[in-house]
Structures are given as structure tokens and as C-alpha cells.
Write an enzyme that holds these catalytic residues in place. Structure first.
Site, short mmCIF file in Angstrom:
data_model
loop_
_atom_site.label_atom_id
_atom_site.label_comp_id
_atom_site.label_asym_id
_atom_site.label_seq_id
_atom_site.Cartn_x
_atom_site.Cartn_y
_atom_site.Cartn_z
CG ASP A 51 2.76 1.33 -2.52
OD1 ASP A 51 2.42 0.78 -1.46
OD2 ASP A 51 3.81 1.97 -2.65
CE1 TYR A 110 8.56 -3.49 -6.05
CE2 TYR A 110 10.37 -4.12 -4.62
CZ TYR A 110 9.01 -4.02 -4.86
OH TYR A 110 8.11 -4.45 -3.92
#
Length: 241
Positions: A51, A110
Site C-alpha cells: 500500500d 512483514y
């Protein structure tokens, strides 16, 4: 020739990975560079779309170049010579023709960085400044709800029909004034990591209970987790194949 490229980037000045008109994106920048090298339009395929403002240490993308094959070390040099300062090409290799950066991936890792110290203007684009105490024991206990295979529709804004994913682990590490949250899974939906972290912090602030989080997993409804932390503290650490 099918190339596999590992790239790192500072996402602060990008509107995410996916190419869009009239805004700066990582895919858009890289495809411009590749066009200059191969003299042909080439579409690259990432392991997943990050994003806006999200960073990466080890994003992976693949592409096929049917004309003018270039040796990996020569391609890496060319990519680095043409790249802007917020993109760095780490590694290039030639892979089997069936390799696809997204569909061939086994799992991804992540990291999210939460800073509980004083606000630092020089770190503000890379960490979430969180001016509250953290109950680490409560966060660890809550995080166990996400481990395993679940329908994560509540923790995503994805338009996909298949929202079943597997989380392998969530780990926490305190370092100075920062809490580093590491999460590994077989794949992640749009905003999934940010909404999981947001829910953990909601529980920390007693805005949500563990029972509420468990209910969101039991009765999934798109985006119902609501809280989504800022993208600036999120990093795609590694993609495993």
C-alpha cells in the site's frame, strides 16, 4: 528469459506498488527503468502489492523479456544505474519459465514498527509513533487468536472471494523505545497486516476485547475490524520460495 528480481524501497513518496495514472508508484517507476534497458514495454509481477507509504526490504518481482536477453549481473548493474534514490535493486536471477513472483511464493514475512518514545521528526515516515504504554503480555495473548488458518475477511478490504489465509507466527521484539512486530503467513489480503496490528493496539487500549477479535474471525465480514494502522511503519521483510 524469465527474471526474478529482489528490490527494496522507501515507500514514503509512493502511492503504493500498483501502477496508477498521474501518481508515482513503485511498479510504474520500475517499468520505466526496464523499458529504458530492454527498449520494449514489459509488465512486471510482484509477490504482492504494498500500500501507499509501505516500505520493503525484500520485495520480489518477475518478468519475461523475449528479446535481447541480458545476463543477471549486467541487468542488476543497469537497474541500479537508472534507479532513483528511494529504490534499490538487491539481486537478479534467471528462473524457470513457470516461475511467477506471486503464485510461486510459499510465504511472506512483514514487520511493523511501533515507537513508544518521544516523537522524532526524522523517524516519522518509518515508524508509528504511539504515545501510550504497551501491555506486551496482552498483545502476545491476543496475537495467538490469529495463528493458523482462518477466514480473514474481517481484517481486510480485499475484493477477493477467497479470504482464507494461514498465519504461521506473530513475534514481538522490544528494542529501545520500539516494539517490532513480525508476522509470517502464506499470503496476505489487502490491508490485512495493518488491520491485524490495528486490532492488537485496540485491545491494548481496551477499545476491543479478545472476545471481540475472536468473534471477527468466527463471523467474518469485510472490513469489520475497522482500525487500520498507518502504512509508514510497515515493511515487507522477505518472500520465501
Amino acid at each position: 528469459m524469465n527474471y526474478q528480481v529482489t528490490v527494496s524501497y522507501d515507500g514514503s513518496d509512493f502511492h503504493g506498488w500498483a501502477k496508477q495514472q498521474n501518481v508515482r508508484t513503485i511498479q510504474g517507476e520500475i517499468e520505466k527503468i526496464i523499458y529504458r534497458i530492454f527498449k520494449q514495454p514489459i509488465t512486471i509481477h510482484a509477490s504482492g502489492r504494498t500500500d501507499a507509504y509501505v516500505h520493503a526490504y525484500g520485495q520480489v518481482f518477475s518478468f519475461n523479456a523475449k528479446k535481447s536477453p541480458i545476463k543477471p549481473n549486467h541487468l542488476l548493474s543497469a537497474l541500479r544505474n537508472l534507479s532513483p534514490t528511494d529504490i534499490y535493486f538487491v539481486k537478479v536471477k534467471v528462473n524457470k519459465s513457470m516461475f511467477h513472483a506471486r503464485f510461486s511464493a510459499h510465504n511472506k514475512t512483514y514487520q511493523y514498527v511501533v515507537n513508544t518514545g518521544d516523537y522524532n521528526v526524522f523517524k516519522s515516515r518509518y515508524e508509528l509513533f504511539y504515545n501510550r504504554p504497551i501491555d506486551l503480555k496482552l498483545l502476545k495473548k491476543t496475537s495467538k487468536l490469529f495463528i493458523g488458518t482462518h477466514d480473514f475477511k474481517s481484517f481486510s478490504t480485499s475484493i477477493l472471494d477467497d479470504t482464507i489465509r494461514t498465519i504461521n507466527y506473530i513475534k514481538f521484539k522490544s528494542l529501545n523505545n520500539s516494539l517490532i512486530i513480525t508476522i509470517n503467513g502464506d499470503g496476505f489480503l489487502r490491508n490485512m497486516v495493518r488491520m491485524i496490528i490495528g486490532s492488537l493496539l485496540d485491545v491494548n487500549e481496551h477499545k476491543k476485547t479478545m472476545e471481540h477479535v475472536a468473534q471477527l474471525l468466527k463471523d467474518p465480514f469485510k472490513g469489520s475490524a475497522i482500525t487500520k494502522v498507518n502504512g509508514c511503519g510497515l515493511y515487507l521483510l522477505k518472500v520465501n520460495y
